[in-house]
Write a protein that holds these residues in place. Structure first.
Motif, mmCIF file in Angstrom:
data_model
loop_
_atom_site.group_PDB
_atom_site.id
_atom_site.type_symbol
_atom_site.label_atom_id
_atom_site.label_comp_id
_atom_site.label_asym_id
_atom_site.label_seq_id
_atom_site.Cartn_x
_atom_site.Cartn_y
_atom_site.Cartn_z
ATOM 1 N N GLU A 6 6.339 -9.317 4.480
ATOM 2 C CA GLU A 6 7.228 -8.855 3.405
ATOM 3 C C GLU A 6 7.317 -7.332 3.380
ATOM 4 O OE1 GLU A 6 7.419 -10.540 -0.483
ATOM 5 O OE2 GLU A 6 6.715 -12.489 0.235
ATOM 6 N N SER A 10 10.725 -5.273 3.789
ATOM 7 C CA SER A 10 11.143 -4.292 2.770
ATOM 8 C C SER A 10 11.471 -2.950 3.396
ATOM 9 C CB SER A 10 10.050 -4.115 1.718
ATOM 10 O OG SER A 10 9.924 -5.280 0.953
ATOM 11 N N ASP A 11 10.646 -2.513 4.333
ATOM 12 C CA ASP A 11 10.898 -1.241 5.014
ATOM 13 C C ASP A 11 12.235 -1.281 5.759
ATOM 14 O OD1 ASP A 11 8.521 -0.164 4.118
ATOM 15 O OD2 ASP A 11 7.442 -0.498 6.009
ATOM 16 N N LEU A 13 14.788 -3.315 5.214
ATOM 17 C CA LEU A 13 15.916 -3.498 4.289
ATOM 18 C C LEU A 13 16.396 -2.179 3.692
ATOM 19 C CD1 LEU A 13 15.081 -6.808 2.399
ATOM 20 C CD2 LEU A 13 17.039 -6.366 3.903
ATOM 21 N N GLU A 20 19.437 -8.405 1.084
ATOM 22 C CA GLU A 20 18.195 -8.598 0.348
ATOM 23 C C GLU A 20 17.427 -9.786 0.898
ATOM 24 O OE1 GLU A 20 19.833 -11.184 -3.432
ATOM 25 O OE2 GLU A 20 19.752 -9.010 -3.609
#
Length: 97
Positions: A6, A10-11, A13, A20
């Motif tokens: 995750e 996240s990095d 995205l 998302e």
């Protein structure tokens, strides 16, 4: 392909505006002026999907295109999904209006 964590997702995205993480997949929605424009882009994306041997879960209703990417074999999001998402973004940004 190895499933990304995750934190890794996240990095990555941070560089994909409008995408998302949702239920273990990358998701986005594009809105176009009409059905023809949406379908034309879907066709262009389909050729890239074949070239990358990676296929999205997607749906189209009139001028909206919803795309969901994950790597089923890996059980989640991989580099392969980000590569296709980046390709899709490039196609959308060069889409003639």
């Amino acid at each position: 392909m190895t499933k990304l964590t995750e934190a890794q997702i996240s990095d990555k995205l941070a560089n994909l505006e409008g995408w998302e993480l949702n239920d273990n997949a990358l998701e986005t929605t594009f809105e176009f002026q009409n059905f023809k424009e949406a379908f034309t882009l879907m066709t262009r994306i389909a050729f890239e999907c074949e070239a990358q041997n990676h296929h999205p879960d997607w749906s189209n209703v009139y001028n909206k295109l919803n795309i969901r990417l994950n790597t089923h074999d890996a059980g989640g999001v991989t580099e392969k999904d980000f590569k296709l998402a980046e390709t899709i973004e490039a196609l959308v940004s060069t889409n003639p209006e």
